[in-house]
Design an enzyme around this catalytic site. Structure first.
Site, short mmCIF file in Angstrom:
data_model
loop_
_atom_site.label_atom_id
_atom_site.label_comp_id
_atom_site.label_asym_id
_atom_site.label_seq_id
_atom_site.Cartn_x
_atom_site.Cartn_y
_atom_site.Cartn_z
N CYS B 93 0.83 -1.20 0.00
CA CYS B 93 0.00 0.00 0.00
C CYS B 93 0.87 1.25 0.00
CB CYS B 93 -0.92 -0.01 1.23
SG CYS B 93 -2.16 1.33 1.23
N ASP B 95 0.39 3.73 1.72
CA ASP B 95 0.37 4.28 3.07
C ASP B 95 1.77 4.59 3.58
OD1 ASP B 95 0.15 4.37 6.07
OD2 ASP B 95 -1.94 3.91 5.63
N CYS B 152 -6.00 0.48 7.11
CA CYS B 152 -5.84 0.90 5.72
C CYS B 152 -6.96 1.86 5.33
CB CYS B 152 -5.85 -0.31 4.79
SG CYS B 152 -5.66 0.12 3.05
#
Lengths: 214, 275
Positions: B93, B95, B152
């Site tokens: 991800c 992130d 997430c």
């Protein structure tokens, strides 16, 4: 061998997590509350350019997208989603496109510019398709002067590529709409020199101030 | 927070010793003719922008890191410029809290990486197909790690909408609020709706919502491992006899630990497939 290598990743992670917990017990629990990175890094998938290592940053500092040859294709849902989330959900104002020397994608495009199909973006093979715009950039460069020194030309292509991607980001409605609303978004272009580990600003930045009207 | 950059460098780059005191001052700004009525050239504006304090700090940190590497690992960069030989492709991800090389204490050259919103592998995504093709056919990676993570934002986005839908679930599903994210996350959204429609899952109490989020996160990883295994480039590698395996992991923000979810796809299917 591969199983060992990846088991080692898990072991290294365990050690790292333990070390961080001991040094800063609130780091992980705090991180679950949210993220507020100040920068979006659009870089290459190349294993030698892990953004947080080369700028010595902590988890939470940099929002990241990496793909082959650090592309920002204007119609790519993948990168558009990243930009949307970064700008609109995370309020990130600094977007950096980072190319790097010894980029396999750029080298491949330079070497195969002649042999690639006329319309590479329509090829059936996804890698050829993905590298379509970079192939066309390489062709343009090869038809110009100074195309004889391949190493020099590939470096120039890598830099030109970054400049083009910076422009692509600045042209999105995501960024333009944010500028209209008064957001101070800047888009920068950097190159990472693998041979010495240094990042260099190419000075091709675009902001609301110097963006050309569309 | 109390942890200085110096301490964190020591921890997150365990292999590198950092002996110099780190200065947080950025280079003195070189401003152009601010206030002048003459329009500044693009280069002048660009030069001023590069000294933005937030980014100047990163360039300073990079310089310090590179110097340190030269001292502790002489010749590293020269060798690295010759080629890359990562054994692992990480599909994770975007992130900011999941930088694969920091959390695994890896060096440049160890891990080939694609990061996107909610670690998706979509068969229609030329972007990720190109990464997979390059990784498998040019770099011969033997392991693909699909890494999801707790908390997430992409999963939350889909969960929030799925949990607010009336019963029975409308058909067609109302789109996610943002059109770009609606396209990118349509598979994850559908998954969230399907899981929440399971009568044994309630989402009213907070701990139930947390459990539902974790379930969607893990099932998302499973879904991506499956979709990766169905791609032509992977099937072709298996037909050629390559020992290529796809594993699903979860990064737990709560404690910084990567967890092997025991989800694996390999040339012999799931049978005996592991790291």
């Amino acid at each position: 061998m591969p199983a060992e290598l990846i088991a080692r990743l898990l072991d290294s992670n365990a050690t790292w997590a333990s070390d961080v917990s001991h040094a800063e017990p609130t780091f992980f629990p705090e991180s679950t509350k949210g993220q507020s990175p100040k920068m979006l890094w659009i870089g290459c998938a190349d294993s030698r350019v892990p953004e947080s290592v080369v700028v010595a940053c902590k988890p939470g500092d940099i929002f990241v997208h990496r793909n082959i040859a650090n592309q920002f294709h204007p119609k790519d849902d993948n990168v558009l989603s990243v930009l949307t989330y970064a700008v609109e959900a995370l309020n990130i104002d600094h977007i950096v496109v980072v190319g790097h020397t010894y980029c396999g994608g750029a080298t491949h495009c330079w070497n195969n510019a002649g042999a690639a199909p006329v319309s590479p973006s329509l090829a059936s093979d996804p890698l050829t398709r993905w590298l379509g715009p970079l192939t066309i950039l390489a062709r343009q460069q090869q038809s110009g002067p100074d195309a004889t020194d391949a190493e020099k030309a590939i470096r120039a292509l890598i830099e030109k590529n970054v400049e083009l991607q910076v422009l692509n980001v600045a042209r999105t409605s995501i960024v333009r709409d944010a500028w209209k609303k008064g957001r101070d978004i800047h888009v920068y272009g950097w190159v990472y020199e693998l041979e010495n580990g240094r990042l260099r600003d190419l000075e091709v930045s675009i902001s609301r101030e110097n963006a050309l009207p569309m | 927070m109390a942890l200085s950059i110096l301490q964190f460098l020591l921890l997150s780059l365990c292999l590198v010793t950092y002996t110099q005191a780190h200065s947080t001052e950025s280079a003195p700004p070189r401003f152009g003719r601010f206030g002048a009525t003459v329009t500044r050239s693009r280069r002048e504006v660009a030069a001023a922008l590069t000294t933005d304090p937030a980014l100047a700090k990163l360039l300073v940190q990079n310089e310090a890191w590179a110097e340190n590497m030269d001292e502790t690992r002489p010749g590293f960069f020269n060798t690295s410029a010759q080629s890359q030989n990562p054994a692992v492709l990480w599909l994770g991800c975007s992130d900011s809290r999941v930088p694969e090389s920091v959390i695994t204490n890896s060096l440049p050259g160890d891990i080939f990486v694609e990061r996107n919103i909610a670690n998706q592998v979509l068969s229609t995504d030329t972007n990720i197909l190109a990464v997979l093709t390059y990784a498998i056919e040019h770099l011969n990676v033997s392991r693909i790690v699909i890494a999801g993570h707790t908390h997430c934002g992409g999963v939350q986005y889909c969960y929030d909408q799925a949990a607010s839908l009336p019963t029975p679930t409308p058909n067609p599903l109302p789109p996610l609020p943002d059109p770009v994210l609606n396209t990118w996350l349509s598979g994850l959204y559908t998954l969230a709706v399907r899981l929440l429609n399971n009568p044994s899952i309630s989402t009213s109490a907070p701990q139930d919502a947390d459990a539902a989020m974790e379930l969607i996160t893990v099932e998302n990883v499973r879904m991506q491992v499956e979709s990766t295994s169905e791609l032509d480039v992977v099937q072709k590698a298996w037909n050629e006899g390559k020992d290529l395996r796809i594993v699903g992991w979860l990064h737990q923000l709560e404690n910084g630990r990567l967890k092997d979810l025991g989800i694996c796809a390999g040339p012999d299917g799931d049978v005996g497939c592991s790291l």
